[in-house]
Design an enzyme around this catalytic site. Structure first.
Site, PDB file in Angstrom:
ATOM      1  N   ARG A 111      18.444  16.597  -6.968  1.00 51.38           N
ATOM      2  CA  ARG A 111      19.196  15.302  -7.260  1.00 51.38           C
ATOM      3  C   ARG A 111      20.548  15.746  -7.864  1.00 51.38           C
ATOM      4  NH1 ARG A 111      16.772  10.114  -9.324  1.00 51.38           N
ATOM      5  NH2 ARG A 111      18.454   9.401  -8.522  1.00 51.38           N
ATOM      6  N   LYS A 115       2.315  24.972 -14.560  1.00 50.93           N
ATOM      7  CA  LYS A 115       1.606  24.215 -15.882  1.00 50.93           C
ATOM      8  C   LYS A 115       2.603  23.354 -16.421  1.00 50.93           C
ATOM      9  CE  LYS A 115       2.479  27.476 -19.704  1.00 50.93           C
ATOM     10  NZ  LYS A 115       2.977  26.641 -20.488  1.00 50.93           N
ATOM     11  N   HIS A 127       1.837  32.889 -14.882  1.00 52.74           N
ATOM     12  CA  HIS A 127       2.752  33.987 -14.303  1.00 52.74           C
ATOM     13  C   HIS A 127       2.297  35.352 -15.228  1.00 52.74           C
ATOM     14  CE1 HIS A 127       4.845  32.670 -17.892  1.00 52.74           C
ATOM     15  NE2 HIS A 127       5.132  33.811 -18.182  1.00 52.74           N
ATOM     16  N   LYS A 182       1.726  39.902 -14.085  1.00 57.19           N
ATOM     17  CA  LYS A 182       2.411  41.130 -14.951  1.00 57.19           C
ATOM     18  C   LYS A 182       1.830  42.519 -14.535  1.00 57.19           C
ATOM     19  CE  LYS A 182       4.430  38.476 -18.719  1.00 57.19           C
ATOM     20  NZ  LYS A 182       5.695  38.851 -18.600  1.00 57.19           N
ATOM     21  N   HIS A 241      -2.766  30.413 -20.520  1.00 62.42           N
ATOM     22  CA  HIS A 241      -2.453  32.102 -20.571  1.00 62.42           C
ATOM     23  C   HIS A 241      -3.402  32.750 -21.277  1.00 62.42           C
ATOM     24  CE1 HIS A 241       1.271  30.741 -18.790  1.00 62.42           C
ATOM     25  NE2 HIS A 241       1.973  30.391 -20.071  1.00 62.42           N
ATOM     26  N   LYS A 270       5.425  30.367 -31.976  1.00 62.56           N
ATOM     27  CA  LYS A 270       6.786  30.381 -31.760  1.00 62.56           C
ATOM     28  C   LYS A 270       7.447  30.551 -33.339  1.00 62.56           C
ATOM     29  CE  LYS A 270       7.399  27.143 -27.875  1.00 62.56           C
ATOM     30  NZ  LYS A 270       8.080  28.315 -27.178  1.00 62.56           N
TER      31      LYS A 270
END
Length: 487
Positions: free
Chosen positions: A48, A145, A175, A179, A237, A337
């Site tokens: 959009r 996800k 993903h 790998k 993951h 993180k």
């Protein structure tokens, strides 16, 4: 990897961050390589935030080029890639708008791939709208996800999508499974007589799986504050990587044989007693700190994050698998993180020799280990002991490297490139089956529920470190440490 049939790749969320950074660059690399994408294959972007095709192409030129080839863009290949792209501006919340989509793609040949690079709240409405105009036949649907917030919401999405598409049409993407080192882990284990006899409790002392990020939540504060690291990284993951590491040899490499073995691992995970969560699970939240010389803010001050948030940005877990191969071997999972480095790796620590005539160094933990590095550089490294040159029998750690860029002349394939080609080719082995997803949610939920009910806040850690001290203490109880601590 040759594609014999044509395809129509419909990309919902065509102007989104994932499309710009990963999906379109991956399709371009497959196009540029030649022979991977059928010449007649088309890409139809749905969004959009662009008014027409010319506007969308300008958007792609501005936002995608910087994410493609590191050595610059071949303008001839880029122009021919753009020629594949069609565009349609529709409102995804209006089923009647999908008539326009049908009119655009019904004359295009080949299998139809619908990639939902949107928020999960749109998964079911999009699927129902596709079915309402008859676009669920001769089609494959790719779901990003997070697929749900917990087991109940995940089942609700899967039930609704399953009413429209068969399980063989549904590609739940992770993903990390695409790998190169993960694929080579399978080759290493099941293609070499050297490793398979050692891949068991008698010879493996412990296994670590880490996915660490230097970045914070960036512009995703609102999303992340309602998700957290356990949902965002562990449930998918990390548990998927664990199942690949621990699975039994499959009968073959067909999709169901591989996924059957992964499912057996997930179902064999030892349930975590809520009373023991404090001993086997660490949750943390980053505070302000310094990363590579730059001051970074605390999580609670990030845009979109509640000031009193108890959302975890770090998780460390001790996991056990209750089967004959792995009984008694601790698996340590970690993600976070604002950590000290960006790294994803699997560390297999083999047991020390039972008796050494060569001195104490041969008996130390970690003398023999296998390190599978997933990012930033993809390598597999085997550590062992060797005699140092000179007088005396002095041992030192040496390593053997499988550096893919040195052994193989052809360039490595990025994870999304491999997975998108697998979707177009109809290969399901690297995608998550519904029963795998349910087993992962079922194991994670007791931790989620306990943390939700707890009055204890996440343990603080300074940005630029490796997380709360409790994470290291958990491993110390088992006589081991995280890899970077040993070094």
């Amino acid at each position: 990897m040759q594609i014999d049939s044509s395809f129509t790749f419909v990309l919902f969320g065509g102007t989104g961050d994932l499309s710009m950074r990963k999906i379109l660059p991956a399709l371009f690399e497959a196009h540029r390589a030649g022979g991977m994408l059928a010449d007649s294959g088309k890409i139809v972007a749905v969004a959009r935030h662009a008014s027409d095709r010319a506007d969308y192409i300008r958007w792609v030129n501005e936002h995608v080029k910087s994410h493609v080839s590191k050595n610059g863009v071949d303008e001839t290949a880029w122009a021919s890639f753009l020629a594949r792209i069609e565009f349609i501006n529709i409102d995804l919340s209006k089923a009647e708008d999908f008539v326009q989509l049908r009119e655009v793609i019904e004359g295009l040949p080949g299998i139809r791939v619908f990639y939902l690079a949107t928020g999960p709240s749109l998964f079911v409405p999009i699927c129902r709208a596709l079915a309402s105009v008859g676009l669920n036949e001769n089609a494959r649907i790719v779901l990003e996800k997070p697929l749900g917030y917990d087991l109940k919401s995940s089942n609700a999405i899967n039930d609704a999508v399953g009413e429209i598409f068969t399980e063989e049409q549904i590609y739940r993407i992770d993903h990390y499974l695409g790998k190169e080192p993960v694929q080579n882990l399978l080759a290493l284990r099941f293609g070499n007589a050297l490793f398979e006899p050692l891949w068991r409790r008698e010879w493996v002392e412990s296994i670590q799986i880490t996915i660490a990020e230097e970045l914070g939540v960036e512009a995703r504060g609102d999303f992340y504050d309602n998700t957290g690291a356990l949902r965002d990284m562990v449930q998918n993951h990390l548990l998927q990587l664990l199942s690949i590491v621990a699975m039994e040899p499959p009968h073959s490499m067909d999709s169901d044989s591989v996924r059957d073995e992964k499912l057996r691992v997930l179902r064999a995970l030892k349930p975590i007693d809520p009373r023991d969560i404090g001993k086997v699970a660490v949750r943390g939240q980053y505070h302000s700190g310094v990363i590579r010389g730059n001051a970074v803010p605390a999580y609670a001050t990030e845009p979109g994050v509640k000031p009193d948030s108890s959302t975890e940005t770090f998780v460390a877990l001790k996991v056990e698998i209750e089967n004959w191969r792995w009984a008694g071997v601790p698996f340590f999972l970690r993600t976070g993180k604002r950590l000290a480095d960006r790294v994803a790796e699997i560390v297999v620590n083999f047991r020390a020799v039972p008796h050494s005539a060569l001195g104490a160094s041969a008996l130390r933990a970690g003398a023999n280990r296998l390190v599978i590095r997933l990012q930033p550089n993809e390598t597999i490294r085997l550590y062992c002991l060797a005699k140092q040159p000179g007088e005396g029998m002095n041992l030192a750690s040496v390593h053997l490297d499988l550096a893919f860029d040195q052994f193989f002349r052809e360039g490595q394939m990025e994870a999304y490139q491999r997975l998108l080609l697998d979707v177009i080719n109809g290969r399901l082995a690297l995608f998550v089956r519904r029963d795998e997803q349910e087993a992962a949610w079922r194991w994670v939920e007791p931790i989620l529920n306990e943390w939700k009910a707890s009055i204890k806040p996440p343990k603080p850690y300074a940005s630029g470190t490796w997380g709360p001290a409790a994470s290291s203490a958990m491993l110390a109880q088992h006589g081991t440490c995280w890899l970077e601590e040993e070094n």
